[in-house]
Design an enzyme around this catalytic site. Structure first.
Site, PDB file in Angstrom:
ATOM      1  N   PRO A   1     -24.028   9.713  22.902  1.00 16.38           N
ATOM      2  CA  PRO A   1     -25.223   9.946  22.092  1.00 16.38           C
ATOM      3  C   PRO A   1     -25.941   8.656  21.695  1.00 16.38           C
ATOM      4  O   PRO A   1     -25.421   7.839  20.955  1.00 16.38           O
ATOM      5  CB  PRO A   1     -24.677  10.658  20.847  1.00 16.38           C
ATOM      6  CG  PRO A   1     -23.322  11.141  21.222  1.00 16.38           C
ATOM      7  CD  PRO A   1     -22.824  10.189  22.248  1.00 16.38           C
ATOM      8  N   GLU A   2     -27.126   8.472  22.212  1.00 17.52           N
ATOM      9  CA  GLU A   2     -28.037   7.455  21.712  1.00 17.52           C
ATOM     10  C   GLU A   2     -29.155   8.221  21.004  1.00 17.52           C
ATOM     11  O   GLU A   2     -29.020   9.416  20.742  1.00 17.52           O
ATOM     12  CB  GLU A   2     -28.550   6.578  22.859  1.00 17.52           C
ATOM     13  CG  GLU A   2     -27.402   5.826  23.558  1.00 17.52           C
ATOM     14  CD  GLU A   2     -27.857   4.886  24.667  1.00 17.52           C
ATOM     15  OE1 GLU A   2     -28.960   4.355  24.563  1.00 17.52           O
ATOM     16  OE2 GLU A   2     -27.091   4.703  25.613  1.00 17.52           O
TER      17      GLU A   2
ATOM     18  N   ARG B   1     -34.087 -17.141  18.716  1.00 16.45           N
ATOM     19  CA  ARG B   1     -32.825 -16.474  19.062  1.00 16.45           C
ATOM     20  C   ARG B   1     -32.422 -16.829  20.490  1.00 16.45           C
ATOM     21  O   ARG B   1     -33.216 -16.724  21.414  1.00 16.45           O
ATOM     22  CB  ARG B   1     -32.977 -14.949  18.919  1.00 16.45           C
ATOM     23  CG  ARG B   1     -33.271 -14.503  17.491  1.00 16.45           C
ATOM     24  CD  ARG B   1     -32.072 -14.652  16.586  1.00 16.45           C
ATOM     25  NE  ARG B   1     -30.934 -13.876  17.036  1.00 16.45           N
ATOM     26  CZ  ARG B   1     -30.659 -12.647  16.591  1.00 16.45           C
ATOM     27  NH1 ARG B   1     -31.421 -12.073  15.698  1.00 16.45           N
ATOM     28  NH2 ARG B   1     -29.606 -11.997  17.049  1.00 16.45           N
TER      29      ARG B   1
END
Length: 271
Positions: A2-3, A152
DNA sequence: AATCGCGCCTGACGGC
DNA sequence: TGCCGTCAGGCGCGAT
């Protein structure tokens, strides 16, 4: 697994059957999920009416009068509406019984999921408080991603899967969105242009919307609340397709390990 | 602050 | 046939 699309499919499936209905009882067969199911869940829930079924990222929120049940499906969880007389199978850990004689049944073989109770606004829960924006809401776009990614050095794929950056994008949809946007999954997040982030944000939204429309992706476990699989698997371009030709250029799809997870991509189309 | 790696857990699958 | 190792991975957490 499940996403966001699978959780949203579940939310849409259960909401009409339990919204406005009163809980008559709770049966816990196996409390040992990621965190133990609260021993007093039954006392807390009995007699309460479900007012709405919400979702925040991959968390389902069964909002009652004064409090909410927070459910995460982990890797292998699914929720089904069943007749309460239907005998539970192995891994059916929890039943929430309703006065309209329906039963919301949680199945989770790997037990990575969670069922929690929050007395007040569930969005204030520690697990939800620091989540990033919803990818399908207006505060998520390419400019947002561009801003968050400056400086980042981490690769774009784990950056996208960080739920403090954006929620709901797991391994499958991260691979698919990066493919659609033509971005190499190993590229440092801080070294992607604003324009490319705009394309990526659109790709994420497109991928998630199409997956929701297909009822999610079923690899092994996922079934909707009606017990049906999701049909997005057939539309996956790269995930799980190592060695197969890229749909656009026929170069064989590559598979690499990133962190502890598999990444699938086309080394020609993604730069 | 950012980044990395661990561990939770079961089922499917391949090799011998 | 049966056993054993490997892989699948969301995500909080501790270490660096």
């Amino acid at each position: 697994m499940p996403e966001l699309p699978e959780v949203e499919t579940t939310r849409r499936g259960i909401a009409p059957h339990i919204t406005g209905h009163r809980i008559s009882g709770v049966i816990v067969r196996e409390p040992r999920l990621r965190w133990p199911i609260p021993p007093d869940l039954g006392q807390k829930l009995r007699g309460r009416r479900i007012q709405s079924v919400g979702r925040r990222g991959k968390y389902l929120l069964l909002e009652a009068d004064q409090g909410a049940v927070i459910i995460h499906l982990g890797m292998s969880g699914s929720l089904r509406l069943v007749d309460p007389v239907e005998p539970p199978l192995r891994h059916d850990h929890l039943d929430i019984l309703f006065e309209n004689d329906r039963c919301l049944r949680l199945r989770d073989p790997r037990r990575f999921g969670a069922v929690l109770w929050m007395e007040s606004d569930p969005r204030g829960h520690g697990l939800l408080a620091r989540l990033g924006p919803e990818p399908l809401e207006s505060d998520f776009d390419g400019d947002y991603l561009y801003g968050r990614s400056r400086g980042r050095r981490t690769a774009i794929k784990p950056f996208l899967m960080d739920n403090r950056i954006v929620v709901g994008v797991g391994n499958i949809y991260a691979c698919e969105s990066l493919y659609l946007a033509g971005i190499h999954p190993l590229r440092p997040a801080g070294r992607i242009s604003r324009n490319r982030y705009r394309r990526l944000a659109s790709s994420i939204q497109q991928t998630l919307c199409q997956a929701i429309a297909a009822g999610g992706t079923t690899l092994r476990d996922f079934l909707s609340s009606e017990g049906r699989p999701g049909y997005f698997r057939q539309q996956l371009q790269v995930y799980g397709r190592a060695g197969e030709p890229c749909p656009r250029c026929s170069t064989p799809i590559r598979q690499v390990r990133q962190g502890q997870r598999s990444t699938f991509f086309c080394s020609r189309c993604q730069t």
